[in-house]
Write an enzyme that holds these catalytic residues in place. Sequence first.
Site, PDB file in Angstrom:
ATOM      1  N   SER A  19      14.928 -12.995  -1.304  1.00  0.00           N
ATOM      2  CA  SER A  19      14.805 -12.439   0.057  1.00  0.00           C
ATOM      3  C   SER A  19      14.750 -10.919   0.002  1.00  0.00           C
ATOM      4  O   SER A  19      14.030 -10.284   0.777  1.00  0.00           O
ATOM      5  CB  SER A  19      16.018 -12.855   0.902  1.00  0.00           C
ATOM      6  OG  SER A  19      16.109 -14.255   0.951  1.00  0.00           O
ATOM      7  N   GLY A  23      15.221 -47.079   8.284  1.00  0.00           N
ATOM      8  CA  GLY A  23      16.452 -47.612   7.700  1.00  0.00           C
ATOM      9  C   GLY A  23      16.433 -47.502   6.180  1.00  0.00           C
ATOM     10  O   GLY A  23      15.887 -46.538   5.629  1.00  0.00           O
ATOM     11  N   GLU A  55       7.986 -18.475   0.940  1.00  0.00           N
ATOM     12  CA  GLU A  55       7.312 -17.466   1.785  1.00  0.00           C
ATOM     13  C   GLU A  55       8.286 -16.836   2.780  1.00  0.00           C
ATOM     14  O   GLU A  55       7.927 -16.519   3.914  1.00  0.00           O
ATOM     15  CB  GLU A  55       6.079 -18.050   2.459  1.00  0.00           C
ATOM     16  CG  GLU A  55       5.055 -18.474   1.418  1.00  0.00           C
ATOM     17  CD  GLU A  55       3.628 -18.488   1.888  1.00  0.00           C
ATOM     18  OE1 GLU A  55       3.315 -17.828   2.883  1.00  0.00           O
ATOM     19  OE2 GLU A  55       2.829 -19.173   1.235  1.00  0.00           O
TER      20      GLU A  55
HETATM   21  C1  LIG Z   1       9.130 -24.211  -5.227  1.00  0.00           C
HETATM   22  C2  LIG Z   1       9.057 -22.733  -4.993  1.00  0.00           C
HETATM   23  C3  LIG Z   1       7.825 -22.078  -5.041  1.00  0.00           C
HETATM   24  C4  LIG Z   1       7.763 -20.693  -4.877  1.00  0.00           C
HETATM   25  N1  LIG Z   1       6.553 -20.046  -5.003  1.00  0.00           N
HETATM   26  C5  LIG Z   1       6.530 -18.685  -5.021  1.00  0.00           C
HETATM   27  C6  LIG Z   1       5.313 -17.972  -5.319  1.00  0.00           C
HETATM   28  O1  LIG Z   1       4.253 -18.567  -5.525  1.00  0.00           O
HETATM   29  N2  LIG Z   1       5.369 -16.618  -5.382  1.00  0.00           N
HETATM   30  C7  LIG Z   1       6.509 -15.912  -5.160  1.00  0.00           C
HETATM   31  O2  LIG Z   1       6.486 -14.686  -5.252  1.00  0.00           O
HETATM   32  N3  LIG Z   1       7.664 -16.562  -4.832  1.00  0.00           N
HETATM   33  C8  LIG Z   1       7.700 -17.919  -4.775  1.00  0.00           C
HETATM   34  N4  LIG Z   1       8.878 -18.581  -4.484  1.00  0.00           N
HETATM   35  C9  LIG Z   1      10.071 -17.812  -4.171  1.00  0.00           C
HETATM   36  C10 LIG Z   1      10.513 -17.932  -2.705  1.00  0.00           C
HETATM   37  O3  LIG Z   1       9.663 -17.204  -1.877  1.00  0.00           O
HETATM   38  C11 LIG Z   1      11.984 -17.504  -2.631  1.00  0.00           C
HETATM   39  O4  LIG Z   1      12.724 -18.574  -3.211  1.00  0.00           O
HETATM   40  C12 LIG Z   1      12.461 -17.230  -1.230  1.00  0.00           C
HETATM   41  O5  LIG Z   1      11.876 -16.063  -0.729  1.00  0.00           O
HETATM   42  C13 LIG Z   1      13.989 -17.083  -1.131  1.00  0.00           C
HETATM   43  O6  LIG Z   1      14.519 -16.311  -2.145  1.00  0.00           O
HETATM   44  P1  LIG Z   1      15.736 -16.892  -3.007  1.00  0.00           P
HETATM   45  O7  LIG Z   1      15.395 -18.259  -3.390  1.00  0.00           O
HETATM   46  O8  LIG Z   1      16.025 -15.917  -4.081  1.00  0.00           O
HETATM   47  O9  LIG Z   1      16.959 -16.967  -2.007  1.00  0.00           O
HETATM   48  P2  LIG Z   1      18.038 -15.828  -1.729  1.00  0.00           P
HETATM   49  O10 LIG Z   1      17.340 -14.584  -1.307  1.00  0.00           O
HETATM   50  O11 LIG Z   1      18.981 -15.734  -2.874  1.00  0.00           O
HETATM   51  O12 LIG Z   1      18.797 -16.409  -0.466  1.00  0.00           O
HETATM   52  C14 LIG Z   1      19.939 -17.267  -0.535  1.00  0.00           C
HETATM   53  C15 LIG Z   1      20.389 -17.563   0.892  1.00  0.00           C
HETATM   54  O13 LIG Z   1      20.770 -16.348   1.565  1.00  0.00           O
HETATM   55  C16 LIG Z   1      20.026 -16.172   2.752  1.00  0.00           C
HETATM   56  N5  LIG Z   1      19.738 -14.749   2.940  1.00  0.00           N
HETATM   57  C17 LIG Z   1      19.439 -13.827   1.986  1.00  0.00           C
HETATM   58  N6  LIG Z   1      19.246 -12.629   2.544  1.00  0.00           N
HETATM   59  C18 LIG Z   1      19.384 -12.786   3.873  1.00  0.00           C
HETATM   60  C19 LIG Z   1      19.290 -11.901   4.997  1.00  0.00           C
HETATM   61  N7  LIG Z   1      19.025 -10.602   4.855  1.00  0.00           N
HETATM   62  N8  LIG Z   1      19.507 -12.418   6.223  1.00  0.00           N
HETATM   63  C20 LIG Z   1      19.802 -13.745   6.388  1.00  0.00           C
HETATM   64  N9  LIG Z   1      19.913 -14.616   5.362  1.00  0.00           N
HETATM   65  C21 LIG Z   1      19.706 -14.150   4.134  1.00  0.00           C
HETATM   66  C22 LIG Z   1      18.730 -16.958   2.513  1.00  0.00           C
HETATM   67  O14 LIG Z   1      18.115 -17.336   3.732  1.00  0.00           O
HETATM   68  C23 LIG Z   1      19.265 -18.167   1.734  1.00  0.00           C
HETATM   69  O15 LIG Z   1      19.798 -19.096   2.623  1.00  0.00           O
HETATM   70  C24 LIG Z   1       8.948 -19.957  -4.618  1.00  0.00           C
HETATM   71  C25 LIG Z   1      10.171 -20.631  -4.528  1.00  0.00           C
HETATM   72  C26 LIG Z   1      10.244 -21.987  -4.736  1.00  0.00           C
HETATM   73  C27 LIG Z   1      11.581 -22.654  -4.672  1.00  0.00           C
END
Ligand SMILES: Cc1cc2nc3c(=O)[nH]c(=O)nc-3n(C[C@H](O)[C@H](O)[C@H](O)COP(=O)(O)OP(=O)(O)OC[C@H]3O[C@@H](n4cnc5c(N)ncnc54)[C@H](O)[C@@H]3O)c2cc1C
Length: 385
Positions: free
Chosen positions: A131, A339, A363
Site C-alpha cells: 500500500s 449449501g 491494484e
Molecule cells: C495475486 C496478486 C497479484 C498481484 N499482482 C501485482 C502486479 O501485477 N503488480 C504489482 O505491482 N503488484 C501486484 N500485487 C500487489 C498488490 O497490489 C498489493 O498486494 C496490494 O497493493 C496491497 O499491498 P500489501 O499486500 O503489501 O498489503 P499491505 O500494504 O501490507 O496492507 C496490509 C493491510 O493494511 C491495510 N493498510 C495499509 N495501509 C493502509 C492505509 N494507509 N490506510 C488503510 N489501510 C491500510 C491494507 O488495506 C491491508 O488490509 C499483487 C498481489 C497479489 C496478492
Amino acid sequence: MDYFLTEEQAMIRDLARQISDEKVMPVRAELDEKGEFPWDIVHTLAQSDFFGINISEEYGGMGLGGFEFCLAVEELSRACLGVSTTYAANALGTYPLMLYGSEEQKKKYLPDIASGKRLVAFGLTEANAGSDAAGIQTTATLDGNEYILNGTKQWITNGGEAEIYTIIAMTNKSKGARGASAFVVEKGTPGFSFGKKENKLGIRASITKELVFDNCRIPKENLIGKQGLGFIVAMKTLDKSRTGVGAQGVGVAQGAFEAAAEFAKERQQFGQPVISIQAVQHMLADMATEIEAARALVYSVAKYVDSGVKDVSKESAMAKLFATDMAMKVTVDAVQVMGGSGYMKEYPVEKMMRDAKILQIYEGTNQIQRNVIGQALIKETAKKK
Ligand SMILES: Cc1cc2nc3c(=O)[nH]c(=O)nc-3n(C[C@H](O)[C@H](O)[C@H](O)COP(=O)(O)OP(=O)(O)OC[C@H]3O[C@@H](n4cnc5c(N)ncnc54)[C@H](O)[C@@H]3O)c2cc1C
C-alpha cells in the site's frame, strides 16, 4: 438489463462469452487445480484481437475504449477470474506505454501487444512496499547511456510469461515519491531474472512471480515519460485500470449467481425446489440487485474515463471498491444458496469465492480505495468553500 450496446460492443461481449463458454469453462477447474498458465486461451484471445481492444488503430489495435475492454473482462471473469486476471494485468502493464510512452516506444511495443504476440506485466510492489508504494527500494541509476536496475519486485502478475515489463524504480531516493521513474524492460535482458512463483488461494491460473534485477542494464531510451514522473505514471495507470477490476467483480459475481440460481431450481428439499423457498429467493434477489447496481456503476465510470476527463481517481476507486466488495459478498452467498454442494469442487462457486478475494486486495486494497475517495472528497469540499 439492456445497456443498448452498439453492434460492435455487443459483438465483443458475445465473442468473449463464446470464448468463455467454449474454451474457458471446460478447463477452469483443471487450471485452478494445477495452477497452470492458460496459454491456449491467451492464443485464442490473441486470434480474436482481444489484446488490442483499447489500443489505437495507429498501433494495430481496434481503437476502442476502456468500456469495450470492460465488456470483455466481465465475460471472461464470469467463467474464470484467473484467466481474466492474466488478460487484465496485460492492460495494466500496457497503460504506462499508452499514457506516457514516446512515439518510438509506442511504435516499438504496442503493435506486438495489440496482436497478443507479446504479453505485458506491471511491476510496482515490493516486499516492503505494498500500500505504501512510495517505499519501493528498487533503484535505477543512470550510467552514461544506460540505466542500471537493482532490486526485487514481488507478486507480479504474468511474471515470467510476459515479454515486456513496465517497472517503477527509484532514480533519486532523496526526493521520495518525486524520485521514482517508470521504465520498460524486456525479458531476456542480462541481469533480469525471475524468482519465486507464488502458490495462491485463488486465481491460480494467473501466474504471480518475483522479478529480480541484478545490475540489469537497459538503454536510457527505456525511460517512460520523464525522470521523476514514476509515481504519476503508476497512479494514472491504476486510475485507468481499476474500472477493469470492477468489471472482474461484476463478472465473477454474475457467474456465481447463475450457478447458484440454476442449482436452486434443481435441488429438492421438503418436496419442492429450494428456489421456491422465500429465504432462498430473497438471497437471490439481493444478489441480482447488487450485481446490477455494480454493473451500472462500472459501465458509467468506464464511459466517464473514456470521455477523457482529467481526474478520474475518485470514480475509478468507487467502481473498484463497490463492485469488488459486492463480488465477495455475492460469491459467499452463492455458496450458501447451494449449501454443502457449494462447498464442493464439483461445482464452480467455491473457486469463485476463493478467486473473488483477490479483487479486494490487488491494484490497491479496498481500504486504500476508501482513502482515495476520501481524499478526493476533501479536495472537492475545499473547492466549494
Ligand atoms: C495475486 C496478486 C497479484 C498481484 N499482482 C501485482 C502486479 O501485477 N503488480 C504489482 O505491482 N503488484 C501486484 N500485487 C500487489 C498488490 O497490489 C498489493 O498486494 C496490494 O497493493 C496491497 O499491498 P500489501 O499486500 O503489501 O498489503 P499491505 O500494504 O501490507 O496492507 C496490509 C493491510 O493494511 C491495510 N493498510 C495499509 N495501509 C493502509 C492505509 N494507509 N490506510 C488503510 N489501510 C491500510 C491494507 O488495506 C491491508 O488490509 C499483487 C498481489 C497479489 C496478492
